[in-house]
Design an enzyme around this catalytic site. Structure first.
Site, PDB file in Angstrom:
ATOM      1  N   GLU A 151       2.384   2.783 -47.000  1.00  0.00           N
ATOM      2  CA  GLU A 151       2.814   3.911 -46.158  1.00  0.00           C
ATOM      3  C   GLU A 151       2.792   5.218 -46.952  1.00  0.00           C
ATOM      4  O   GLU A 151       3.166   5.257 -48.131  1.00  0.00           O
ATOM      5  CB  GLU A 151       4.238   3.618 -45.670  1.00  0.00           C
ATOM      6  N   LYS A 171       3.940   6.925 -36.699  1.00  0.00           N
ATOM      7  CA  LYS A 171       5.087   6.017 -36.741  1.00  0.00           C
ATOM      8  C   LYS A 171       6.076   6.335 -35.625  1.00  0.00           C
ATOM      9  O   LYS A 171       6.533   7.475 -35.488  1.00  0.00           O
ATOM     10  CB  LYS A 171       5.768   6.126 -38.106  1.00  0.00           C
ATOM     11  N   CYS A 231       5.393   0.286 -41.255  1.00  0.00           N
ATOM     12  CA  CYS A 231       6.652  -0.179 -41.834  1.00  0.00           C
ATOM     13  C   CYS A 231       7.667  -0.629 -40.785  1.00  0.00           C
ATOM     14  O   CYS A 231       7.498  -1.677 -40.175  1.00  0.00           O
ATOM     15  CB  CYS A 231       7.224   0.900 -42.753  1.00  0.00           C
TER      16      CYS A 231
END
Length: 236
Positions: free
Chosen positions: A45, A111, A144
């Site tokens: 990430e 994200k 993530c």
């Protein structure tokens, strides 16, 4: 005699962070792509800048950093899914990932599930779960904390994804994300998941390592150690 269709050979790159050193990280990425035998390579990430590095500049997703990654994909024949801070058109920054193949952007993802203040104070959340075509396969991306939410994995599977590529920066306190949650959510949704984490320390964070590639039945095809760099690949 029937011939089994070839899968997608996916690699996860577990590595340490070089905080703020975009040029150095791009050089390391080129070396990793040259070393690996895979269709696509997944980085951790926010790979270009590092994750726990304070305020970061928003990068143009079609800017010089993308051009450098695109050239690596042209030269090596390896597609790359990399994490970076994306400058948003209306202002603000997203924690993003971009998939590049043959010098061309295949797709981008932002994200959606921001983790604590470290994300929420810096990034605007995404809201969509798009899928993309990569070398005859349908793939999606999460970042993530996203993959810890089964509904996000299911959304990609429902849209047709066969493989989910996940740049991550998971901390040492949460090793069961790699060993329990990722396999469970892969099995539930019937998709393969490639989960690429950092190792070592960065800022105030100690990273868990344990990068993994999990098949759609939940079995771990590869699993890195908790410490140290690893470049692992499997056909999914």
């Amino acid at each position: 005699m029937s011939v089994r269709a070839r899968g997608l050979r996916v690699a996860v790159w577990q590595c340490g962070s070089l905080p703020g050193d975009i040029a150095g990280n791009l050089a390391r990425l080129a070396t990793a792509a040259e070393r690996v035998d895979a269709d696509v390579l997944v980085t951790p990430e926010m790979f270009l800048t590092g994750y726990d590095v304070g305020a970061v500049p928003g990068l143009d997703p079609a800017g010089p950093e993308f051009a450098a990654v695109a050239e690596v994909t042209r030269r090596t024949g390896v597609a790359i899914a990399y994490g970076y801070p994306e400058a948003l058109p209306g202002g603000g920054i997203a924690n993003a990932a971009q998939l590049v193949d043959g010098g061309t952007s295949v797709g981008r993802y932002r994200k959606a599930h921001l983790f604590g203040d470290l994300d929420a104070t810096r990034f605007a959340p995404g809201s969509d779960f798009p899928v993309f075509e990569l070398r005859g396969r349908t793939v999606g991306m999460l970042i993530c904390f996203d993959v810890e939410h089964p509904e996000a994995v299911r959304a990609l599977a429902t849209a047709g994804a066969e493989v989910v590529l996940v740049p991550t920066a998971n901390m040492a306190e949460y090793p069961t994300v790699s060993t329990a949650l990722v396999p469970a959510h892969a099995r539930e949704a019937g998709v393969a998941i490639a989960y690429a984490n950092y190792s070592g320390t960065e800022g105030a964070l100690d990273y868990a390592g344990l990068s993994t590639i999990v098949g759609p039945d939940g079995s771990a095809l590869v699993l890195a150690a908790a410490d140290g760099e690893a470049l692992l690949a499997a056909e999914v």
